[in-house]
Design an enzyme around this catalytic site. Structure first.
Site, PDB file in Angstrom:
ATOM      1  N   CYS A 188      -0.219  10.467   0.991  1.00 47.69           N
ATOM      2  CA  CYS A 188      -0.722  10.520  -0.385  1.00 47.69           C
ATOM      3  C   CYS A 188      -1.774   9.423  -0.574  1.00 47.69           C
ATOM      4  O   CYS A 188      -1.977   8.568   0.290  1.00 47.69           O
ATOM      5  CB  CYS A 188       0.422  10.352  -1.376  1.00 47.69           C
ATOM      6  SG  CYS A 188       1.066   8.652  -1.462  1.00 47.69           S
ATOM      7  N   GLU A 243       5.356   6.711   5.146  1.00 48.05           N
ATOM      8  CA  GLU A 243       4.281   5.910   5.722  1.00 48.05           C
ATOM      9  C   GLU A 243       4.422   4.442   5.321  1.00 48.05           C
ATOM     10  O   GLU A 243       4.193   3.538   6.137  1.00 48.05           O
ATOM     11  CB  GLU A 243       2.906   6.432   5.265  1.00 48.05           C
ATOM     12  CG  GLU A 243       2.660   7.874   5.630  1.00 48.05           C
ATOM     13  CD  GLU A 243       3.112   8.881   4.573  1.00 48.05           C
ATOM     14  OE1 GLU A 243       2.548   9.981   4.536  1.00 48.05           O
ATOM     15  OE2 GLU A 243       4.037   8.577   3.788  1.00 48.05           O
TER      16      GLU A 243
END
Length: 157
Positions: A98, A67
């Protein structure tokens, strides 16, 4: 977490395309330690898609998450507004961003950013043939659901 609606074929095609881009990004991952490939596909409000994969480092703290790589590429190319993120692991286990990635996303995205997490392929129960995949199973969240009460520029004032 919100269920997705498969009755809208355009929405399903859009979701499938972004999940497929995230899956494709996994092939470039450098994961000699965890052997856990992750790909991400981040779509801008303008419809451009930037992909990223995880890049591990022996000391782990210098590792980059998929990401982060996708958002860095998008920001480097002048984008600051995003509509959708798809995340996929090679295990197709519904991996979500996360906490660190959620906070990074919150720097550029509002709470309504749609996050699609790859749960794997649904197939015809009567066959083991991979060609009989009928759909990609996805869990849908918003960034606000994944990271409520985030730290923002306003909270630092």
């Amino acid at each position: 977490m919100t269920p997705h609606d498969d009755s809208n074929s355009a929405a399903t095609d859009h979701r499938t395309a972004l999940i497929t881009a995230a899956r494709d990004a996994q092939s470039a991952a450098h994961v000699p330690y965890s052997e856990y490939r992750v790909g991400a596909a981040l779509e801008t409000e303008a419809g451009d898609v930037f992909v990223g994969c995880n890049l591990e480092n022996a000391n782990f703290s210098n590792s980059l998450h998929a990401e982060e790589v996708a958002i860095a590429e998008a920001v480097k190319n002048g984008h600051r507004e995003f509509s959708h993120l798809a995340v996929s692991s090679d295990r197709q286990d519904g991996v979500t961003p996360c906490g660190m990635c959620r906070q990074t996303l919150a720097e550029f995205c509002d709470d309504e950013l749609v996050v699609w997490c790859d749960e794997g392929d649904l197939s015809d129960e009567n066959t083991d043939d991979e060609a009989d995949v009928t759909a990609i199973q996805v869990t849908e969240y918003t960034l606000g659901e994944l990271l409520p009460n985030t730290i923002t520029e306003e909270t630092l004032e």
